[in-house]
Design a protein around this motif. Structure first.
Motif, PDB file in Angstrom:
ATOM      1  N   GLY A  83       0.424  -0.746  -0.008  1.00 55.13           N
ATOM      2  CA  GLY A  83       0.360   0.140   0.109  1.00 55.13           C
ATOM      3  C   GLY A  83       1.066   1.734  -0.380  1.00 55.13           C
ATOM      4  O   GLY A  83       0.642   2.115  -0.374  1.00 55.13           O
ATOM      5  N   HIS A  84       1.371   1.050   0.918  1.00 52.85           N
ATOM      6  CA  HIS A  84       3.016   2.486   0.845  1.00 52.85           C
ATOM      7  C   HIS A  84       3.248   2.888  -0.895  1.00 52.85           C
ATOM      8  O   HIS A  84       3.888   3.999  -1.190  1.00 52.85           O
ATOM      9  N   HIS A  85       3.447   1.693  -1.026  1.00 51.23           N
ATOM     10  CA  HIS A  85       4.511   1.831  -2.414  1.00 51.23           C
ATOM     11  C   HIS A  85       3.827   2.548  -4.010  1.00 51.23           C
ATOM     12  O   HIS A  85       3.817   2.504  -4.093  1.00 51.23           O
ATOM     13  N   PHE A  86       2.786   1.727  -3.673  1.00 51.65           N
ATOM     14  CA  PHE A  86       1.325   2.203  -4.209  1.00 51.65           C
ATOM     15  C   PHE A  86       0.589   3.319  -3.788  1.00 51.65           C
ATOM     16  O   PHE A  86       1.321   4.095  -5.250  1.00 51.65           O
ATOM     17  N   VAL A  87       1.273   4.326  -3.150  1.00 52.60           N
ATOM     18  CA  VAL A  87       0.862   5.119  -2.816  1.00 52.60           C
ATOM     19  C   VAL A  87       2.325   6.417  -3.997  1.00 52.60           C
ATOM     20  O   VAL A  87       1.691   7.652  -4.662  1.00 52.60           O
ATOM     21  N   ASN A  88       3.601   5.446  -3.598  1.00 52.17           N
ATOM     22  CA  ASN A  88       4.674   6.265  -3.569  1.00 52.17           C
ATOM     23  C   ASN A  88       4.152   6.484  -5.626  1.00 52.17           C
ATOM     24  O   ASN A  88       4.871   6.918  -6.570  1.00 52.17           O
ATOM     25  N   LEU A  89       4.050   5.307  -5.846  1.00 49.23           N
ATOM     26  CA  LEU A  89       3.928   4.609  -7.172  1.00 49.23           C
ATOM     27  C   LEU A  89       2.891   5.819  -8.015  1.00 49.23           C
ATOM     28  O   LEU A  89       2.774   6.236  -9.005  1.00 49.23           O
ATOM     29  N   LEU A  90       1.870   6.414  -7.368  1.00 49.08           N
ATOM     30  CA  LEU A  90       0.684   7.478  -7.731  1.00 49.08           C
ATOM     31  C   LEU A  90       1.185   8.488  -8.065  1.00 49.08           C
ATOM     32  O   LEU A  90       0.962   9.060  -8.750  1.00 49.08           O
ATOM     33  N   PHE A  91       2.203   9.198  -6.593  1.00 47.68           N
ATOM     34  CA  PHE A  91       2.492  10.243  -7.382  1.00 47.68           C
ATOM     35  C   PHE A  91       3.677  10.324  -7.605  1.00 47.68           C
ATOM     36  O   PHE A  91       3.232  11.580  -9.141  1.00 47.68           O
ATOM     37  N   HIS A  92       4.165   9.541  -8.610  1.00 51.30           N
ATOM     38  CA  HIS A  92       4.995   9.549  -9.304  1.00 51.30           C
ATOM     39  C   HIS A  92       4.422   9.689 -10.498  1.00 51.30           C
ATOM     40  O   HIS A  92       4.910  10.545 -11.457  1.00 51.30           O
ATOM     41  N   SER A  93       3.495   8.427 -10.691  1.00 56.41           N
ATOM     42  CA  SER A  93       2.943   8.708 -12.337  1.00 56.41           C
ATOM     43  C   SER A  93       2.269   9.810 -12.586  1.00 56.41           C
ATOM     44  O   SER A  93       1.980  10.671 -13.097  1.00 56.41           O
ATOM     45  N   ALA A  94       1.492  10.586 -11.603  1.00 52.15           N
ATOM     46  CA  ALA A  94       0.530  11.659 -11.683  1.00 52.15           C
ATOM     47  C   ALA A  94       1.868  12.713 -11.866  1.00 52.15           C
ATOM     48  O   ALA A  94       1.654  14.229 -12.814  1.00 52.15           O
ATOM     49  N   ASN A  95       3.119  13.149 -10.735  1.00 49.67           N
ATOM     50  CA  ASN A  95       3.858  14.050 -11.945  1.00 49.67           C
ATOM     51  C   ASN A  95       4.743  13.884 -13.231  1.00 49.67           C
ATOM     52  O   ASN A  95       4.975  15.184 -13.269  1.00 49.67           O
ATOM     53  N   THR A  96       4.877  12.118 -13.403  1.00 52.77           N
ATOM     54  CA  THR A  96       5.015  12.553 -14.899  1.00 52.77           C
ATOM     55  C   THR A  96       3.755  13.108 -15.559  1.00 52.77           C
ATOM     56  O   THR A  96       4.079  13.994 -16.957  1.00 52.77           O
ATOM     57  N   ALA A  97       2.052  13.008 -15.679  1.00 52.29           N
ATOM     58  CA  ALA A  97       1.516  13.863 -16.261  1.00 52.29           C
ATOM     59  C   ALA A  97       1.565  15.239 -16.284  1.00 52.29           C
ATOM     60  O   ALA A  97       1.451  15.677 -17.277  1.00 52.29           O
ATOM     61  N   LEU A  98       1.791  15.953 -15.143  1.00 57.27           N
ATOM     62  CA  LEU A  98       1.602  16.832 -15.040  1.00 57.27           C
ATOM     63  C   LEU A  98       3.131  17.930 -15.496  1.00 57.27           C
ATOM     64  O   LEU A  98       2.865  19.082 -15.897  1.00 57.27           O
ATOM     65  N   LEU A  99       4.430  16.821 -14.896  1.00 54.78           N
ATOM     66  CA  LEU A  99       5.419  17.543 -15.774  1.00 54.78           C
ATOM     67  C   LEU A  99       5.275  17.723 -17.692  1.00 54.78           C
ATOM     68  O   LEU A  99       5.350  18.630 -17.964  1.00 54.78           O
ATOM     69  N   PHE A 100       4.365  16.554 -17.553  1.00 53.76           N
ATOM     70  CA  PHE A 100       4.320  17.087 -19.290  1.00 53.76           C
ATOM     71  C   PHE A 100       2.860  17.891 -19.789  1.00 53.76           C
ATOM     72  O   PHE A 100       3.225  18.842 -20.987  1.00 53.76           O
TER      73      PHE A 100
END
Length: 292
Positions: A83-100
């Protein structure tokens, strides 16, 4: 393909690339201080825990928003590392979209923005920040910094008639910048990034070469941001001075200056050739060559 669809696709690619991290356990470096042996965090979001996060510093840091994030995870997942890793992945995925979205907005270049965002999403140098629970502060701080940058570009857009919307965008930018610093004081340089964006590509200054004009109002505009930077730097120094700040007797100034050059060169080299990556790189007693 629209920008929104491209952003969603990039987020999915980023998430799938790090999907194996969900099988990882906690590690015995920093994770105990942050989660597995931290009884306050394990109790979840409680009034006492929220007060603890904001009052004083822990693990040589003051990043209350990061503590609240870990508390929320424990409330949802207990000590299930997936669960903790899952939240990290969500944030990184969101960061990728925001950067684009940020790059596409600033440059109006669709495919180059996708390429840079993919590099951000998949580069090995980001593995530590995404696949390590204790590095939640990295992805969380980046999330709010990117939101601040997006609001700043919206605020700085030329308008025929200024209205209350520009003030709202400025306020949101300041809020997101504050939240970024509360997650980790990593983006203290963001006001300088705003000034660089003012020069290009936003072109809020006049002239060219050595005759550029119009910096004064832009600097005044950034005063609230620089005030937050000063406060954040001061708090960080006091939080880290006991364990993370070495004295000049222990690490002389000349060695610090030499290591600055070596560290910059080393990290730039690893950007293009990511070999021999490590959790941290010990400071050498003397510097002669750069070992990659």
């Amino acid at each position: 393909m629209t920008r929104t669809r491209a952003a969603l696709l990039l987020a999915v690619i980023s998430f799938l690339a790090y999907l194996p991290a969900l099988q990882n356990n906690f590690v015995n470096y920093d994770d105990p201080d942050y989660v597995t042996e931290n009884s306050v965090v394990q109790n979840g979001l409680t009034p006492a825990g929220i007060r603890w996060a904001f009052i004083g510093w822990h693990a040589s840091n003051w990043h209350p928003l990061t503590w609240l994030s870990h508390m929320a995870d424990c409330g949802l997942f207990r000590l299930n590392p997936a669960g903790h890793h899952f939240v990290n992945l969500l944030f990184h995925s969101a960061n990728t979209a925001l950067l684009f979205l940020l790059l596409a907005r600033l440059t109006q270049k669709f495919w180059p923005a996708i390429l840079v965002s993919l590099l951000f999403a998949l580069h090995p140098l980001h593995v530590e920040s995404v696949a390590w629970v204790a590095e939640r502060k990295d992805v969380l701080s980046t999330f709010f910094a990117l939101l601040a940058l997006l609001r700043y570009t919206k605020f700085a857009e030329p308008a025929a008639v200024p209205d209350s919307r520009s003030g709202r965008q400025f306020g949101l930018c300041l809020l997101f910048f504050t939240l970024s610093l509360l997650a980790k004081p990593m983006f203290v340089t963001l006001p300088f990034v705003f000034l660089l964006l003012d020069f290009w590509p936003l072109k809020r200054v006049r002239g060219s070469g050595f005759r550029v004009q119009g910096w004064a109002p832009l600097l005044v505009e950034k005063i609230p941001f620089f005030a937050l930077v000063v406060i954040s730097c001061a708090v960080t120094f006091f939080a880290q001075r006991q364990q993370a700040v070495a004295t000049l007797q222990k690490v002389p100034l000349d060695l610090r200056l030499e290591n600055t050059v070596v560290a910059y060169a080393g990290y730039l080299a690893k950007t293009f050739y990511p070999l021999n990556l490590a959790v941290f790189y010990p400071l050498p007693k003397h510097i002669s060559v750069v070992v990659l």
